[in-house]
Motif scaffolding. Structure first.
Motif: not given
Length: 538
Positions: A22-31
């Motif tokens: 999975k890929s997450f946005e740079y700022s999506a720390t919690k996710a």
């Protein structure tokens, strides 16, 4: 002075488990944290990695504007950083923020208002740009107002009225056109790639290529003329669609006769219609004064029924479309060149027609054959134009003509095919004419600026070349054999010009210059094919 920050997406992977990637946005720390904990709870060992697809470059320095730029790779980010630092060391201040405050749609609109009216293709370019703006959810531009407000439009638009907009949409809408709402600095090659891929599903590759031409022209104008600073042109790296759309449609068998018969029928119908309108003048006046539309139509219908037979018996046949068809077949003129031709540009005594402005921007003269001169003399001079037909009028008439002549579908014939037919006939005629026609002669006839455009007709000149070769090797006294290869002797009465030029094979040979003292050398094998010897003065 300039810092680079990696804002790329974070990718979570598990060895041998691609389905869990999975890929997450740079700022999506919690996710990111939650997903990692979830995988650990399952006894897996997740790995985190930062991708290489989004970087932020910030430049802060006293006395200079603060810049925030973006790059799609680390290498590009380093290049941008080095460029900014180099410019500032030399005292150069470039506000790259202008490109961020300007949308790509703004660039297209400015190009439409300032640059497009200078071109003959303004109407077509404006239609395409308006379609793109409409697909992006933006209002269309008023092309008539733009043309009226422009200080120096193309000379064509000073004498040619623009067609009134009908509001009808002919092209297929495009969802990916919404990228033009992005800032000029944020547009990347991927936007154009998605646009090209989508458009290729609904239109021809040549159409997409011409649309890319507009994007390229607008970008070049923004960067080079309007000085909108851009670290890298958004068009860099664009791959245009490849295509081959060269037509080789020739008239076959009795197709020309069928085409001309259909053109005569079209002229007869139009001639009868003109005569009918003359007979209906009084009824037309009464219809215009009628109080209701129903009453107006009733008067006109009754008048048509009353005068139809008389019009068919008393009409004067005007072979307008037939003459236009013959004009295109005999001169190889383009459609626009023929429709814009004026009587003042015709010299029927010298059998020429002057075209002051052509597609390549250069004036040229058309040779007019005697048969065509007689047809032109028979046309009435009711207008300053030789062929008073609009582009739309010709398009509709051509559909009717080709339908009647059964030149549709797999036998489709286009107006421009007549130009190809005309040039091909001249090339073929050159093979049956003493001396023949060279590509240069063909260029003078067709008006092509580059002889490379005529290479498609070179095979039609092959017969003429074969005749010259036969004439060159016909005289046995001038031919010898060396190592099994036939070649011309020294001083043979045939030159390279006779072989490849336009001089007739029967032309007398030039008198050779006297040779005082000579020394003969052997030639390499590659030169012996031409049978030439070298001579050097003592």
């Amino acid at each position: 002075m300039a810092s680079i920050e990696n804002r790329s997406k974070v990718q979570v992977t598990v060895k041998n488990r691609d389905d869990l990637t999975k890929s997450f946005e740079y700022s999506a720390t919690k996710a990111i944290t939650a997903y990692v904990e979830q995988l650990k709870a399952l006894g897996l060992k997740p790995k985190l990695a930062s991708l290489n697809n989004h970087y932020v470059i910030r430049a802060r320095q006293v006395g200079y504007p603060t810049l925030t730029l973006y790059a799609s790779s680390e290498a590009e980010a380093i290049e941008v950083q080095q460029r900014i630092e180099s410019e500032r060391r030399r005292g150069i201040i470039i506000d790259y923020g202008v490109a961020r405050r300007t949308s790509f749609a703004d660039v297209l609109i400015r190009y439409l208002r300032e640059e497009a009216p200078r071109h003959k293709s303004f109407e077509v370019d404006g239609y395409k740009i308006n379609a793109i703006l409409q697909d992006a959810g933006l209002p269309r531009e008023d092309m008539g107002a733009i043309l009226a407000a422009h200080p120096n439009p193309n000379p064509k638009w000073k004498v040619t009225p623009m067609r009134k907009p009908t509001g009808a949409r002919m092209s297929e809408p495009s969802e990916t056109s919404r990228f033009v709402r992005k800032s000029f600095a944020d547009v990347v090659p991927e936007d154009f790639r998605d646009y090209i891929d989508e458009r290729l599903q609904v239109v021809e590759a040549s159409t997409v290529d011409r649309e890319i031409d507009i994007f390229t022209a607008a970008c070049n104008a923004a960067i080079d003329m309007w000085r909108i600073p851009c670290v890298k042109s958004p068009m860099d790296g664009i791959r245009r669609p490849s295509y081959y759309n060269e037509r080789d449609r020739r008239l076959k068998d009795d197709e020309e006769a069928q085409l001309l018969d259909a053109a005569r029928t079209e002229d007869r119908t139009k001639s009868i219609e003109r005569r009918l309108e003359q007979l209906m003048q009084d009824e037309r006046s009464d219809a215009n004064e009628a109080s209701t539309v129903y009453r107006r139509k009733k008067i006109v219908k009754a008048a048509r029924e009353q005068y139809q037979h008389e019009a068919e018996q008393t009409y004067t046949h005007v072979a307008l479309v037939e003459t236009l068809t013959q004009f295109l077949l005999m001169t190889g003129a383009r459609r626009g060149e023929a429709l814009n031709l004026r009587w003042s540009q015709l010299d029927l005594e010298s059998q020429t027609a002057l075209l002051p402005e052509t597609k390549n921007g250069r004036a040229r003269k058309l040779p007019i054959r005697a048969d065509l001169v007689r047809m032109l003399r028979a046309l009435p001079r009711t207008s300053e134009h030789v062929f008073p037909i609009t582009v739309d009028g010709l398009r509709k008439a051509w559909v009717r003509i080709c339908t009647a002549a059964k030149l549709t579908e797999e036998h489709e014939l286009r107006v421009h095919d007549l130009r190809h037919e005309a040039i091909s006939r001249v090339a073929e005629a050159g093979s049956n004419t003493p001396g023949g026609f060279t590509l240069v002669d063909l260029q003078a006839f067709s008006g092509h600026r580059d002889t490379r455009m005529l290479l498609r007709y070179a095979h039609l000149c092959a017969q003429n070349l074969a005749k010259r070769l036969d004439a060159a090797f016909a005289d046995k006294s001038q031919v010898t054999t060396h190592h099994g290869v036939r070649r011309l002797k020294k001083g043979a009465a045939v030159s390279i010009t006779d072989l490849c030029g336009s001089a007739p094979p029967t032309a007398p040979a030039p008198t050779p210059l006297p040779v005082i003292q000579t020394q003969t050398f052997k030639l390499p094998a590659v030169c012996l094919t031409w049978g030439t010897t070298l001579s050097k003065a003592a």
